[in-house]
Design an enzyme around this catalytic site. Structure first.
Site, PDB file in Angstrom:
ATOM      1  N   HIS A 154      20.322 121.947   2.025  1.00 14.17           N
ATOM      2  CA  HIS A 154      20.535 121.407   0.681  1.00 14.17           C
ATOM      3  C   HIS A 154      21.690 120.405   0.625  1.00 14.17           C
ATOM      4  O   HIS A 154      21.828 119.671  -0.344  1.00 14.17           O
ATOM      5  CB  HIS A 154      20.749 122.535  -0.338  1.00 14.17           C
ATOM      6  CG  HIS A 154      22.062 123.243  -0.244  1.00 14.17           C
ATOM      7  ND1 HIS A 154      22.235 124.440   0.412  1.00 14.17           N
ATOM      8  CD2 HIS A 154      23.273 122.924  -0.741  1.00 14.17           C
ATOM      9  CE1 HIS A 154      23.493 124.833   0.309  1.00 14.17           C
ATOM     10  NE2 HIS A 154      24.149 123.926  -0.387  1.00 14.17           N
ATOM     11  N   GLY A 156      31.057 122.447  -1.903  1.00  9.73           N
ATOM     12  CA  GLY A 156      31.561 121.663  -0.779  1.00  9.73           C
ATOM     13  C   GLY A 156      31.764 122.485   0.473  1.00  9.73           C
ATOM     14  O   GLY A 156      31.869 121.951   1.575  1.00  9.73           O
ATOM     15  N   GLY A 204       0.144 138.177  10.154  1.00 10.78           N
ATOM     16  CA  GLY A 204      -1.028 138.148   9.292  1.00 10.78           C
ATOM     17  C   GLY A 204      -1.032 139.235   8.238  1.00 10.78           C
ATOM     18  O   GLY A 204      -2.090 139.780   7.901  1.00 10.78           O
ATOM     19  N   ASP A 221      17.246 127.115   4.862  1.00  8.08           N
ATOM     20  CA  ASP A 221      18.289 126.261   4.305  1.00  8.08           C
ATOM     21  C   ASP A 221      19.262 125.789   5.384  1.00  8.08           C
ATOM     22  O   ASP A 221      20.475 125.781   5.191  1.00  8.08           O
ATOM     23  CB  ASP A 221      19.060 126.958   3.175  1.00  8.08           C
ATOM     24  CG  ASP A 221      19.978 125.993   2.433  1.00  8.08           C
ATOM     25  OD1 ASP A 221      19.629 124.793   2.350  1.00  8.08           O
ATOM     26  OD2 ASP A 221      21.048 126.416   1.962  1.00  8.08           O
ATOM     27  N   SER A 277      29.497 124.496   1.608  1.00  2.72           N
ATOM     28  CA  SER A 277      28.172 124.665   2.216  1.00  2.72           C
ATOM     29  C   SER A 277      28.118 124.091   3.617  1.00  2.72           C
ATOM     30  O   SER A 277      28.490 122.941   3.854  1.00  2.72           O
ATOM     31  CB  SER A 277      27.108 123.959   1.376  1.00  2.72           C
ATOM     32  OG  SER A 277      26.628 124.771   0.357  1.00  2.72           O
TER      33      SER A 277
END
Length: 470
Positions: A93, A201, A259, A123, A203
Site C-alpha cells: 500500500h 509513515g 481446494g 500487502d 509502513s
C-alpha cells in the site's frame, strides 16, 4: 476482530509527546552494566538500532489524482534492504498506484526506485535501488517469537519529519487478523501485534528483536485517530521471506491451495472432535474434483497440522501452503468426531487471485431469539430470496441476527465473522425447514453440548459448530 486498522503510510504531521525519564540504579546512583540488567538491555537495543538503521530507507511515492477534483501528491512510508543489489522490502500500500517512487538512504542520498513486484494478498512489495553498497538486514525466526518478547520498530513516522526513528515495546499478541481495505479471499493475515509506537509513515519498516534480527514488517495500526494508541501490527518475517523469493524470481505470486474453504475452529468444533482446547482449521466447503475431495476431506473436518507443524491460525495455515510448488504433497492430520484422528496426504494446486471482496452488509438485530440453545433469530425465508437462490420448492429458515454474547455470537454472525445473508438448512444433520422443526430438534439438546449448524450463504455452504447455551 472488530476494529479500524488504518494503514501506516500517510501525510506529515507533527505531534508533541511528553517523555518520562526513569532514574538509574538505587537512589539515583548508576551501576555497572554487569550488575544492572537495565543498562545491559539498553546496550543491546542500542547495538540493534545501530546495526539496522543504515538498512532502512525512507520512501516517497508520487500518486496521480484519483478522480476529478482530487489532488495527487506523495505518499510516504518505509522499507529496508533484504538482499544484496539494493533489494528492498516494503508494504504494497506504500507504492501501489504510484507513478514514481524515490528512496532516501540513511546517509542522505536520494535515488529512484524500481518496483520488482507487488502482492496485495500479503500487502508486501519488493523494490530495487540502483545502489550496490547497502547492507541487508538479518532475518530472525518468526516461529520462535513469543508474547512478551522485546522489540524495536524502525521507520519514518509522520512523513519526512522524523526519519529513521526507533521505538521500543513488546510483542503483545500473535496470529491477529484485521479488517483492512482491499482484502480478498486470497489475503493472508497472521499479524504480530506489538506496542512499539507505529504511526503513518512507519509502513514497511522493520520490527526487530533485541538481537537486531528482523521478525516482522510494520503494516497497520488500530486507532480511532489514525495515530499510535499502542496497537501496531507487523507481517511475520517467514511470510515476508516467501513473498520476497517469489517476487524476485517471478515478479508475481504463485499461490497454492488444497481446494477447500476453511476457517478457524470454534469451541464447538473442539467439543465435537474431543479436543481439549480450540485449535486448528475447520473445513467449510470442498470443491468438486479438488485434491481435498480426492483425499476425502468433508465439511466439518478439523485440520490440526501441516507437515507436522501445528496450525494455530488461518494465516499460519495459509503460510504453510501458499508459496510451495504446484504438485507438492503435504501431510495433514485431521480430527473427526468422537476423538478420531486421520492422516491424509494430498497435492497442492495453483490458484489465481480474485477480485477484492465487496463489503458484506451488517446483520439485523434479532427480534425473536430462537431458544437459549442457539441465540439465533430466524424467520421463514421470503419467496423472492428463495427464487433468487433457485430454492422455490423448499421451505427454508433465514438467519436474521444473533443475540450478542449468545452461543452463535462471533461464530455464525458477529465480530470477525461473515455478516452476509445466511439460510439455516440443518441442525445436527436434521433438516429444519420451519421454526417448529428447529424447536423440535433443539428440544433434545442439553446445555453445553456441541451443536452442528449447516448454513447456506451466497458464497456456498457453511458448517458451524457452537456450544449450546444453558
Amino acid at each position: 476482530m472488530d476494529m479500524t486498522a488504518p494503514f501506516l503510510s500517510g501525510p506529515s504531521r507533527l505531534m508533541l509527546v511528553l517523555v518520562a525519564v526513569v532514574g538509574i540504579g538505587s537512589g539515583g546512583c548508576a551501576r555497572s552494566p554487569a550488575t544492572n540488567p537495565g543498562i545491559a538491555l539498553g546496550d543491546a537495543f542500542a547495538r540493534a538500532a545501530e546495526e539496522v538503521r543504515p538498512s532502512v530507507v525512507y520512501l516517497e511515492a508520487l500518486r496521480a489524482p484519483s478522480g476529478p477534483g482530487e489532488n495527487g501528491g506523495p505518499a510516504t512510508g518505509s522499507g529496508f534492504v533484504v538482499r544484496p543489489g539494493g533489494i528492498v522490502l516494503t508494504n504494497n500500500h506504500v507504492v501501489d498506484g504510484a507513478q514514481a517512487v524515490s528512496a532516501r538512504l540513511f546517509d542522505g542520498r536520494v535515488v529512484p526506485v524500481k518496483i520488482l513486484g507487488k502482492d496485495p494478498g500479503t500487502d508486501l512489495a519488493v523494490l530495487q535501488l540502483p545502489v550496490q553498497d547497502l547492507k541487508p538486514v538479518r532475518f530472525g525466526d518468526a516461529a520462535r517469537v513469543r508474547v512478551g518478547d522485546l522489540v524495536l520498530a524502525i521507520g519514518n513516522p509522520l512523513g519526512g519529519d522524523l526519519n529513521f526513528t526507533v521505538t521500543a515495546g513488546i510483542v503483545s499478541a500473535l496470529g491477529r487478523r484485521l479488517d483492512l481495505p482491499g482484502q480478498s479471499p486470497f489475503s493472508i493475515q497472521d499479524y504480530i501485534q506489538v506496542d512499539a509506537a507505529l504511526n503513518p509513515g512507519s509502513s514497511g519498516g522493520p520490527v526487530v528483536n533485541a538481537d537486531g534480527a528482523v521478525i516482522g514488517v510494520a503494516g497497520a495500526i488500530e486507532s480511532g485517530t489514525g495515530f499510535s494508541v499502542g496497537y501496531g501490527f507487523a507481517i511475520p518475517v517467514d511470510l515476508a521471506q516467501a513473498v520476497i523469493e517469489q517476487l524476485v524470481r517471478f515478479g508475481r505470486i504463485r499461490r497454492m491451495a488444497v481446494g477447500a474453504i476453511i476457517e478457524e475452529a470454534t469451541v464447538g468444533d473442539a467439543r465435537w472432535a474431543g479436543l481439549s482446547q480450540k485449535t486448528g482449521m475447520t473445513v467449510q466447503q470442498v470443491f468438486p474434483g479438488s485434491p481435498a475431495e480426492n483425499a476425502k476431506l468433508v465439511p466439518g473436518d478439523i485440520l490440526l497440522s501441516v507437515n507436522g507443524v501445528a496450525i494455530a491460525s488461518l494465516g499460519a495455515f495459509q503460510t504453510q501452503l501458499a508459496f510451495r510448488t504446484p504438485g507438492d504433497t503435504v501431510a495433514l492430520v485431521v480430527a473427526r468426531a468422537a476423538g478420531r484422528r486421520d492422516s491424509v496426504r494430498l497435492p497442492l494446486i495453483a490458484i489465481e487471485s480474485g477480485d477484492t471482496a465487496a463489503p458484506a452488509p451488517s446483520p439485523k438485530l434479532p427480534s425473536d431469539v430462537v431458544d437459549q440453545r442457539l441465540g439465533l433469530a430466524v424467520e421463514q425465508a421470503p419467496a423472492a430470496l428463495l427464487r433468487q437462490w433457485s430454492l422455490e420448492a423448499r421451505e427454508v429458515l433465514l438467519v436474521t441476527g444473533v443475540r450478542p454474547g449468545g452461543p452463535a455470537w462471533g461464530v455464525v454472525l458477529g465480530p470477525g465473522r461473515e455478516t452476509s445473508t445466511s439460510l439455516l438448512i440443518r441442525v445436527n444433520d436434521t433438516a429444519v425447514p420451519t421454526v417448529a422443526a428447529l424447536r423440535g430438534v433443539l428440544g433434545s439438546v442439553r446445555g453445553g453440548e456441541a451443536i452442528t449448524l449447516e448454513l447456506l450463504n451466497p458464497t456456498g455452504p457453511r458448517l458451524k459448530r457452537i456450544v449450546a447455551g444453558e
